[in-house]
Design an enzyme around this catalytic site. Structure first.
Site, PDB file in Angstrom:
ATOM      1  N   GLY A  13     -14.491  -0.052  -1.208  1.00 18.48           N
ATOM      2  CA  GLY A  13     -13.689   0.995  -1.732  1.00 18.48           C
ATOM      3  C   GLY A  13     -14.396   1.910  -1.948  1.00 18.48           C
ATOM      4  O   GLY A  13     -13.706   2.765  -3.024  1.00 18.48           O
ATOM      5  N   VAL A  14     -15.342   2.393  -1.324  1.00 19.67           N
ATOM      6  CA  VAL A  14     -16.155   3.790  -1.545  1.00 19.67           C
ATOM      7  C   VAL A  14     -15.268   4.843  -0.599  1.00 19.67           C
ATOM      8  O   VAL A  14     -15.818   6.126  -0.975  1.00 19.67           O
ATOM      9  CB  VAL A  14     -17.332   3.630  -1.106  1.00 19.67           C
ATOM     10  CG1 VAL A  14     -18.133   2.561  -2.021  1.00 19.67           C
ATOM     11  CG2 VAL A  14     -17.618   3.178   0.433  1.00 19.67           C
ATOM     12  N   THR A  17     -12.346   4.499   4.983  1.00 22.46           N
ATOM     13  CA  THR A  17     -11.188   4.704   5.795  1.00 22.46           C
ATOM     14  C   THR A  17     -10.781   6.015   5.660  1.00 22.46           C
ATOM     15  O   THR A  17     -10.453   6.549   6.638  1.00 22.46           O
ATOM     16  CB  THR A  17     -10.095   3.750   5.272  1.00 22.46           C
ATOM     17  OG1 THR A  17     -10.717   2.231   5.512  1.00 22.46           O
ATOM     18  CG2 THR A  17      -8.962   3.994   6.133  1.00 22.46           C
ATOM     19  N   LYS A  38     -11.549  -0.723  13.828  1.00 24.27           N
ATOM     20  CA  LYS A  38     -11.728  -1.478  12.552  1.00 24.27           C
ATOM     21  C   LYS A  38     -11.871  -2.917  12.953  1.00 24.27           C
ATOM     22  O   LYS A  38     -10.808  -3.690  12.878  1.00 24.27           O
ATOM     23  CB  LYS A  38     -10.824  -1.241  11.494  1.00 24.27           C
ATOM     24  CG  LYS A  38     -10.964  -2.064  10.405  1.00 24.27           C
ATOM     25  CD  LYS A  38     -11.478  -1.250   8.966  1.00 24.27           C
ATOM     26  CE  LYS A  38     -11.507  -2.117   7.888  1.00 24.27           C
ATOM     27  NZ  LYS A  38     -12.209  -1.574   6.589  1.00 24.27           N
ATOM     28  N   ASP A  53      -5.590  -0.515   6.768  1.00 28.34           N
ATOM     29  CA  ASP A  53      -6.485   0.485   7.403  1.00 28.34           C
ATOM     30  C   ASP A  53      -6.246   0.641   8.869  1.00 28.34           C
ATOM     31  O   ASP A  53      -6.526   1.780   9.309  1.00 28.34           O
ATOM     32  CB  ASP A  53      -7.873   0.045   7.029  1.00 28.34           C
ATOM     33  CG  ASP A  53      -8.423  -0.245   5.680  1.00 28.34           C
ATOM     34  OD1 ASP A  53      -7.521   0.501   4.987  1.00 28.34           O
ATOM     35  OD2 ASP A  53      -9.414  -0.582   5.003  1.00 28.34           O
ATOM     36  N   GLU A 114     -15.020   1.638  11.965  1.00 26.63           N
ATOM     37  CA  GLU A 114     -15.157   1.443  10.547  1.00 26.63           C
ATOM     38  C   GLU A 114     -15.532   0.175  10.284  1.00 26.63           C
ATOM     39  O   GLU A 114     -14.800  -1.001  10.654  1.00 26.63           O
ATOM     40  CB  GLU A 114     -14.026   1.905   9.835  1.00 26.63           C
ATOM     41  CG  GLU A 114     -14.191   1.860   8.417  1.00 26.63           C
ATOM     42  CD  GLU A 114     -12.713   1.682   7.697  1.00 26.63           C
ATOM     43  OE1 GLU A 114     -12.755   1.340   6.558  1.00 26.63           O
ATOM     44  OE2 GLU A 114     -11.765   2.281   8.007  1.00 26.63           O
ATOM     45  N   GLY A 115     -16.693  -0.212   9.382  1.00 28.70           N
ATOM     46  CA  GLY A 115     -16.950  -1.495   9.022  1.00 28.70           C
ATOM     47  C   GLY A 115     -16.224  -1.888   7.775  1.00 28.70           C
ATOM     48  O   GLY A 115     -15.246  -1.389   7.421  1.00 28.70           O
ATOM     49  N   GLY A 117     -16.406  -3.789   4.020  1.00 31.31           N
ATOM     50  CA  GLY A 117     -16.977  -3.548   2.817  1.00 31.31           C
ATOM     51  C   GLY A 117     -18.398  -3.068   2.806  1.00 31.31           C
ATOM     52  O   GLY A 117     -18.551  -1.946   3.603  1.00 31.31           O
TER      53      GLY A 117
END
Length: 243
Positions: A13-14, A17, A38, A53, A114-115, A117
């Site tokens: 949640g930082v 995305t 993703k 995402d 995109e990873g 977590g």
């Protein structure tokens, strides 16, 4: 020359995305041939893809990819990937993800990955997101919060990457939602940015300012975010360093 970048974060949640989407849109509008990936997403409803995402990355990049092309492992349960896969009787195969990524490399000049977590999130009983980055042999962008506690999370992430010799292209820090006490929030952001720049080797970009438009319309939010200096500087750095 075909290039890639892995976008990881200091936690869940930082803003990975929104950063990946804004970077993809900015580069696409400047003529870059962009693909997005993703590899794993949890809490992704098959009935409501616009909320996922993978769907948002596809829309932002205008790549024309299918959702399966963007995200080969989608699980409905909003829990950690290893647990989500186990609940569905599945096993995440990192080599399958690597093969998928290489196919995208053949299709696009640039691929943004995109990873899920944070860096040490387990994907199998033996492997984490960090192992996936090593397997894909990609440099990283580290995304974190420009808030109280952000420096600790950032330095832990950088140490974990440095321990296995993964290149960090840049760090980008994001403002959380606007606070009722703007003066305190501005002080916390400024001190977090200053400490991050003092204590880390890679360039620190930001802070990216909170875009209120995301609460109304994702597309409007991405279009506004892509014009912030941090995204422009990130794109310039990416193309200078990886071409």
């Amino acid at each position: 020359m075909r290039n890639g970048l892995f976008i990881t974060g200091t936690g869940t949640g930082v803003g990975k995305t929104v950063i990946t989407a804004a970077l993809a849109r900015y580069m696409q509008e400047r003529g870059c041939d962009i693909g997005v990936m993703k590899p794993i997403e949890t809490g992704s409803s098959q009935d409501e893809p616009p909320s996922s995402d993978a769907y948002r990355l596809r829309q932002a990049s205008r790549s024309g990819q299918s959702l399966d092309s963007v995200c080969p492992y989608r699980f409905p349960d909003p829990i950690a990937p290893l647990a989500a896969a186990h609940r569905r009787g599945k096993t995440i195969d990192l080599f399958s993800i690597q093969t998928h990524y290489r196919r995208l490399q053949d299709q696009f000049e640039w691929v943004l990955v995109e990873g899920v977590g944070g860096l040490m999130v387990p994907l199998t009983k033996q492997e984490t997101v960090r192992d996936l980055i090593q397997l894909l042999d990609l440099p990283c962008l580290v995304v974190g919060h420009a808030t109280l506690g952000g420096v600790n999370h950032l330095l832990l992430t950088l140490e974990a990457l440095e321990n296995v010799h993964i290149q960090v292209l840049a760090i980008i820090l994001i403002q959380c939602e606007a606070s009722t006490n703007q003066d305190i929030q501005n002080l916390q952001m400024a001190s977090t940015i200053d400490l991050a720049r003092t204590l880390s080797k890679p360039p620190v970009l930001g802070p990216l300012r909170y875009v209120e438009a995301f609460n109304r319309d994702w597309e409007e939010g991405i279009n506004r975010l892509q014009h912030q200096d941090a995204i422009k500087n990130l794109a310039d750095l990416l193309m200078q360093r990886l071409t």
